[in-house]
Design an enzyme around this catalytic site. Structure first.
Site, PDB file in Angstrom:
ATOM      1  CE1 TYR A  34       1.836   1.034  -2.576  1.00 35.21           C
ATOM      2  CE2 TYR A  34       0.777   1.871  -4.574  1.00 35.21           C
ATOM      3  CZ  TYR A  34       1.921   1.650  -3.810  1.00 35.21           C
ATOM      4  OH  TYR A  34       3.129   2.042  -4.299  1.00 35.21           O
ATOM      5  CD  GLU A  63       4.867   2.909  -1.479  1.00 36.82           C
ATOM      6  OE1 GLU A  63       5.654   2.855  -0.506  1.00 36.82           O
ATOM      7  OE2 GLU A  63       4.900   2.106  -2.424  1.00 36.82           O
TER       8      GLU A  63
END
Ligand code: ADP
Ligand code: MG
Length: 389
Positions: free
Chosen positions: A109, A197
């Site tokens: 991530y 993101e």
């Protein structure tokens, strides 16, 4: 402003961030053509909606033949996808993204976003990619890597390298990660993003790094600098009332309560919402008619509030500075007549031509309640909506 995954990937690609080959399809026939041009043996069909959590909700289909791609596209297109981010009503899938499947070894991530606390850029990374990051943060806060950057300077290689080591990347992966994170930071700054993101950022079995999913949001106030991003707006994804308001240059935000608020200026909007809550009510929206509103714009704002079935009463709280109170009153009276006022309406006006404005309201013959102070106005509308006359 939000954009779709496929658009975010176009932007990432422009900045040199590796993304899988793929294209967007609006119907199964297009999906077939795209799939035939991509190499197998694995394809992925992904619902394009402005919400995450698609994987768990069945919005990401791994396919092993072109035929399967067509079937999946057919199934997803036109369906409503309900994820933990869409609310129970879900979102209709109008487009699907067809891309090459990756041979995933690890899912990481990484995100870069505006950090309200420092006024800088926060870089968040985790070895636990592919999952809901809020959940990781809650259950395993130790698995969240955090770095704060100054807003004025680009990310430095040593900062990216430091994160790479914390993610346990192998030697031959580190420099790829550093390049990727710095490109991502360049995109973030140049595009006036508020969030970029990548979840998951995958490491493939052949040690490549690829952004498999991307979410981007942008600062609306900077969009005038980015016409190409403005063109990515998908009106289908917006709240219909918010869309209509933006067309008339009105700042409208839908909230959860039942008292519609028409105000001028964000500060007065905040104060009005606070005082409604103080009196035990809940605002249904934030409607700022700021600036030099004309009678027509006032009427338009009023009708927008009125057309929201969740609104049980309306509070108008406007200070006529540049705008005169008589124009505001005329706009309200005209709109109230047109829609047929069937809910309580409390109006508080102050400022230029206030006497004339109040007279227009009183002489309209409509059941409009006038108020003098902000407390008076808030108390009256909350009582009316909650059935205490
Ligand atoms: P969402 O975050 O909305 O659930 P993602 O794009 O992150 O959607 O996809 C969910 C999961 O599906 C990913 O974590 C990954 O495991 C898998 N996936 C997505 N795209 C691909 C791809 N191109 N190749 C292989 N697996 C994929
Ligand atoms: Mg994802």
């Amino acid at each position: 402003m939000n954009i779709h995954e496929y658009q975010a990937k176009q932007l990432l690609r422009r900045y040199g961030v590796p993304v899988p080959r793929g294209e967007v399809a609006h119907n199964p026939a297009e999906a077939e053509t795209i799939a035939e041009e991509l190499d197998g043996p694995v394809w992925v069909v992904k619902a394009q909606i402005h919400a995450g959590g698609r994987g768990k909700a069945g919005g990401v289909k791994i396919c092993r033949s072109v035929k399967e791609v067509v079937a999946s596209a057919d199934k997803l297109l036109g369906s409503r996808l309900v994820t933990h981010q869409t609310g129970p009503q879900g979102k209709e899938v109008k487009k699907v993204y067809i891309e090459q499947g990756s041979d995933i070894a690890r899912e990481l991530y990484v995100a870069q976003l505006i950090d309200r606390k420092t006024g800088g850029v926060a870089v968040i990374a985790s070895t636990e990619g592919g999952m809901d990051i809020e959940e990781v943060a809650a259950k395993h806060p130790d698995k969240i890597i955090h770095l704060s950057l100054s807003p004025a300077t680009p990310m430095r290689a040593f900062q990216a390298r430091n994160i790479a080591f914390q993610l346990d990347l192998k030697e031959r992966e580190v420099h790829k990660f550093v390049r990727l994170l710095m490109s991502m930071n360049k995109a973030f700054r140049e595009l006036d993003a508020t969030l970029v993101e990548i979840n998951p950022l995958v490491v493939t079995k052949s040690n490549r790094l690829i952004a498999l999913d991307c979410k981007m949001t942008f600062d609306e106030n900077a969009l005038f600098r980015h016409h190409d991003i403005q063109d990515m707006r998908d009106e289908h994804e917006m709240d219909p009332l918010e869309l209509e308001a933006s067309r008339h240059d009105l700042n409208y935000v839908k909230l959860e309560g039942d008292i519609g608020c028409m105000v001028n200026g964000a500060g007065l909007a905040m104060a009005t919402m606070d005082i409604i809550q103080h009196y035990g009510g809940q605002p249904a929206n934030f409607m700022d008619i700021a600036g030099a509103a004309t009678k027509e714009r006032v009427a338009c704002a009023f009708k927008l509030i009125f057309n929201d079935p969740g609104v049980k009463g309306i509070l108008v709280n406007v200070f006529g500075g540049m705008m005169r109170c008589n124009s505001i009153a005329e706009g309200i009276v005209g709109a109230a007549r047109e829609v047929g006022l069937d809910r309580p309406l409390v109006v508080r006006l102050e400022g230029t031509n206030v006497e004339l404005g109040r007279r227009i309201l009183q002489e309209s013959g409509l059941p409009i309640v006038t108020a003098t102070t902000l407390s008076d106005a808030a108390g009256k509308i909350v009582n009316a909506v909650q059935g205490r006359a």
